[in-house]
Design a protein around this motif. Structure first.
Motif, PDB file in Angstrom:
ATOM      1  N   ALA A  82       0.864  -0.763   0.146  1.00  0.00           N
ATOM      2  CA  ALA A  82      -0.361   0.202  -0.127  1.00  0.00           C
ATOM      3  C   ALA A  82       0.909   1.337  -0.171  1.00  0.00           C
ATOM      4  O   ALA A  82       0.095   2.095  -0.525  1.00  0.00           O
ATOM      5  CB  ALA A  82      -0.981   0.372   0.935  1.00  0.00           C
ATOM      6  N   ASP A  83       1.879   0.887   0.913  1.00  0.00           N
ATOM      7  CA  ASP A  83       2.743   2.532   0.862  1.00  0.00           C
ATOM      8  C   ASP A  83       3.379   2.832  -0.219  1.00  0.00           C
ATOM      9  O   ASP A  83       3.734   4.017  -1.080  1.00  0.00           O
ATOM     10  CB  ASP A  83       3.760   1.897   2.344  1.00  0.00           C
ATOM     11  CG  ASP A  83       3.433   1.873   3.433  1.00  0.00           C
ATOM     12  OD1 ASP A  83       2.777   2.633   3.048  1.00  0.00           O
ATOM     13  OD2 ASP A  83       3.444   2.112   4.367  1.00  0.00           O
ATOM     14  N   ARG A  84       4.258   1.360  -1.258  1.00  0.00           N
ATOM     15  CA  ARG A  84       4.706   1.309  -2.463  1.00  0.00           C
ATOM     16  C   ARG A  84       3.965   2.224  -3.567  1.00  0.00           C
ATOM     17  O   ARG A  84       3.953   3.002  -3.844  1.00  0.00           O
ATOM     18  CB  ARG A  84       4.673  -0.080  -3.205  1.00  0.00           C
ATOM     19  CG  ARG A  84       6.236   0.576  -3.945  1.00  0.00           C
ATOM     20  CD  ARG A  84       5.767  -0.814  -4.682  1.00  0.00           C
ATOM     21  NE  ARG A  84       6.992  -1.426  -6.212  1.00  0.00           N
ATOM     22  CZ  ARG A  84       7.171  -2.186  -6.679  1.00  0.00           C
ATOM     23  NH1 ARG A  84       7.770  -3.279  -6.585  1.00  0.00           N
ATOM     24  NH2 ARG A  84       7.386  -2.149  -7.716  1.00  0.00           N
ATOM     25  N   VAL A  85       2.740   1.558  -3.404  1.00  0.00           N
ATOM     26  CA  VAL A  85       1.552   2.341  -4.424  1.00  0.00           C
ATOM     27  C   VAL A  85       0.861   3.585  -3.962  1.00  0.00           C
ATOM     28  O   VAL A  85       1.074   4.352  -4.937  1.00  0.00           O
ATOM     29  CB  VAL A  85      -0.183   1.496  -4.487  1.00  0.00           C
ATOM     30  CG1 VAL A  85      -0.760   2.001  -4.787  1.00  0.00           C
ATOM     31  CG2 VAL A  85       0.114  -0.127  -4.602  1.00  0.00           C
ATOM     32  N   ARG A  86       0.807   3.497  -3.250  1.00  0.00           N
ATOM     33  CA  ARG A  86       0.550   5.196  -2.571  1.00  0.00           C
ATOM     34  C   ARG A  86       1.445   6.568  -3.219  1.00  0.00           C
ATOM     35  O   ARG A  86       1.828   7.153  -3.630  1.00  0.00           O
ATOM     36  CB  ARG A  86       0.403   6.222  -1.442  1.00  0.00           C
ATOM     37  CG  ARG A  86       0.370   6.994  -0.708  1.00  0.00           C
ATOM     38  CD  ARG A  86       0.023   6.756   0.905  1.00  0.00           C
ATOM     39  NE  ARG A  86       1.332   6.652   1.063  1.00  0.00           N
ATOM     40  CZ  ARG A  86       2.212   7.690   1.073  1.00  0.00           C
ATOM     41  NH1 ARG A  86       2.713   8.559   0.138  1.00  0.00           N
ATOM     42  NH2 ARG A  86       3.639   6.919   1.556  1.00  0.00           N
TER      43      ARG A  86
END
Length: 295
Positions: free
Chosen positions: A188-192
């Motif tokens: 999720a952190d990477r996508v954001r």
């Protein structure tokens, strides 16, 4: 009883003065001219004269303000009280400089494209002593835009100055990416982060895309001047790695460098940090360009 004569009788002349000289002065110091010895009436008169001089000085300062304030382009909309307070806080030399350099300061702003309706307020000009910035402002006005190749000082100065701007409005994520972010975790952190890097600074993304085609950028003289203090670093250097970690923390997109081995960044002072180097550059561009936003 009848009074006795104690001096020379009125009908007898006084004896002539003797030929001897007057006795010499004593060994003591001459009398001190102490203000306490001044008669009260004379002392009061002197104090009144001193007060009159102070009043005249204040009147002179006020006359100077009343002559200068109407010459400022935004005087009809400015707070005259705030400008007056700033005026009185200046030294005599600073007031003289503020008056003498006002025309040159306004001409330099016009050359930079600042319209009169966006001129900085009179009180701000005085409080911040903006005339002292005239050298940098005039230099920016006389330096025309020039083309700079990717990863050079001017190119990087432009890219970082744009990264320091607020995020642009970003398009919504696809439903799949929204579900991934909602699930949380490292993915999720990477996508954001990747979504923000791609869309939050579109002008920087355009620069990076042009750099892949070996195309440079036309850059304003003020930004070029602000980047003169940059230093060229090898991509494998500890400095570049430190800047890369800063980019990751800020979610800034890292340039796609291809085969390039050198890139320019703000110079890091001995014992300093990349964060301090970026802050110093930020202050530099604010000095040269902040007038427009603060007007």
């Amino acid at each position: 009883p009848p009074c006795r004569y104690t001096g020379t009788p009125a009908d007898i002349s006084a004896p002539p003065a003797g030929p001897e000289s007057a006795p010499p002065a004593g060994p003591g110091s001459a009398p001190i001219n102490d203000s306490c010895l001044t008669p009260p009436a004379e002392r009061s008169e002197r104090e009144r004269a001193s007060d009159d001089e102070k009043v005249e000085s204040r009147q002179s300062i006020e006359r100077g303000f009343k002559r200068w304030f109407p010459t400022w382009p935004t005087n009809l909309d400015d707070s005259e009280a705030e400008a007056r307070k700033a005026w009185y806080r200046l030294t005599p030399d600073e007031r003289r400089e503020a008056i003498e350099l006002t025309p040159a300061y306004l001409r330099a702003r016009e050359q930079l494209g600042r319209s009169k309706t966006r001129t900085v307020a009179a009180g701000k000009y005085l409080h911040e002593k903006r005339w002292q910035r005239l050298g940098a402002v005039a230099a920016a006005a006389t330096n025309p835009p020039t083309v700079h190749k990717p990863f050079s000082k001017g190119w990087q100065a432009l890219a970082i100055s744009r990264l320091l701007e607020p995020d642009a409005p970003m398009p919504a994520m696809t439903p799949f990416l929204q579900q991934t972010v909602k699930a949380g975790g490292p993915m999720a952190d990477r996508v954001r982060r990747e979504h923000r890097q791609r869309w939050a600074w579109p002008k920087v993304s355009e620069m990076y895309a042009a750099a892949e085609q070996f195309r440079g950028q036309v850059i304003d003289g003020a930004i070029v001047a602000a980047g003169e203090g940059f230093k060229s670093y090898h991509i494998d250097s500890a400095e570049v790695q430190a800047f890369r970690r800063l980019y990751e923390r800020m979610d800034w997109p890292w340039p796609r460098m291809g085969d390039a081995k050198w890139i320019c960044f703000p110079a890091i002072e001995a014992g300093g940090s990349v964060e301090a180097a970026i802050e110093t550059f930020k202050a530099t561009i604010s000095e040269g360009q902040g007038d427009h936003d603060a007007a």
